[in-house]
Design an enzyme around this catalytic site. Structure first.
Site, short mmCIF file in Angstrom:
data_model
loop_
_atom_site.label_atom_id
_atom_site.label_comp_id
_atom_site.label_asym_id
_atom_site.label_seq_id
_atom_site.Cartn_x
_atom_site.Cartn_y
_atom_site.Cartn_z
N SER A 159 1.38 -1.30 0.31
CA SER A 159 -0.15 -0.11 -0.23
C SER A 159 0.93 1.41 -0.07
CB SER A 159 -0.94 0.15 1.00
OG SER A 159 -1.18 1.38 1.73
N TYR A 215 -1.86 -0.94 10.27
CA TYR A 215 -2.22 -1.02 8.93
C TYR A 215 -0.86 -1.12 8.60
CZ TYR A 215 -3.54 -0.79 4.31
OH TYR A 215 -4.11 -0.64 2.56
#
Length: 251
Positions: A142, A155
């Site tokens: 990401s 995350y």
């Protein structure tokens, strides 16, 4: 690439019931690969596999479970032969939460699904690739694996870990003719970033995207294009790389 680019290749794509995973599976199959799609969303995953046809199999799969990974590999090898492509795409993105409000259980869940799954996938599938003479692994990280974001400690930790794990695996597996790269999507129009509530709930995301150098969300197909390229022989000199597909967000 043409319809025979991946002729003879067998691919495993996780998180393939929708979004980037489904787009990647469809694209690999369209270029000749045999596909094993995995996800916890059985009905959606089964439908994607049915849409692809005889070149696809679906397996219900908890990516954080090593035994499940062995089952997935067995289905792939029994159905199509040794695996040559692995796309570790499955992941979760929890609601942004301040550090002091994140529970240990929630933190561990994100790490298990986003990070440990990639470790298990590479460890389980690499021997199959070695047996067929090589292959390609693409780990979907990401922009949060390249830069920090407020309220996303689990995350960001998981995605930075995927970035680093990719580089170590690229070094460890180079001698076996296995390339390993990571892809770093930004804001992509998938169910993960579309909150419940319809167009009004999505408006803040569109407003954020309007400030990017490319002022819109990406599409799953745009990310799949990069993943499929990295899996192909056209990327034969690329390993250990981190490739942002983020509309310029990390700039």
């Amino acid at each position: 690439m043409d319809s025979e680019t991946f002729l003879g290749d067998v691919a495993i794509v996780t998180g393939a019931a929708g979004g980037i995973g489904a787009a990647t599976a469809r694209m690999l199959a369209a270029h000749g690969a045999k596909i094993v799609l995995t996800d916890i969303k059985q009905a959606l995953g089964t439908q994607v596999a049915a849409d692809i046809g005889e070149a696809a199999r679906f397996v219900a799969h908890d990516v954080s479970d090593g035994c499940d990974w062995k089952t997935v590999l067995s289905v792939a090898e029994d159905s199509f032969g040794p695996v040559s492509i692995l796309v570790n795409n499955a992941g979760i993105a929890p609601t942004p939460t301040p550090l002091f409000e994140v529970s240990e259980a929630d933190y561990r869940r994100v790490i298990e699904i986003n990070q440990i799954s990639c470790f298990l996938g590479m460890k389980t599938v690499a021997p199959s690739m070695i047996g067929r003479g090589g292959g390609a692994i693409v780990n979907v990280s990401s922009v949060a694996g390249l830069k920090a974001e407020r309220g996303a400690i689990a995350y960001v930790a998981s995605k930075f870990a995927v970035t680093g794990m990719t580089k170590v695996a690229a070094l460890d597996l180079a001698k076996d003719n296995i390339r390993v790269n990571s892809v770093h999507p930004g804001l992509v129009d998938t169910p993960m970033v579309r909150p419940e509530g319809g167009a009004a709930a999505f408006e803040p995301i569109l407003q954020f995207a309007s400030g990017l150098p490319i002022p819109r969300p990406g599409s799953p197909a745009e990310i799949a294009n990069l993943i499929v390229f990295l899996a192909s022989k056209s990327a034969s000199f690329l390993t250990g790389g981190s490739y942002a597909a983020d509309g310029g967000w990390t700039l």
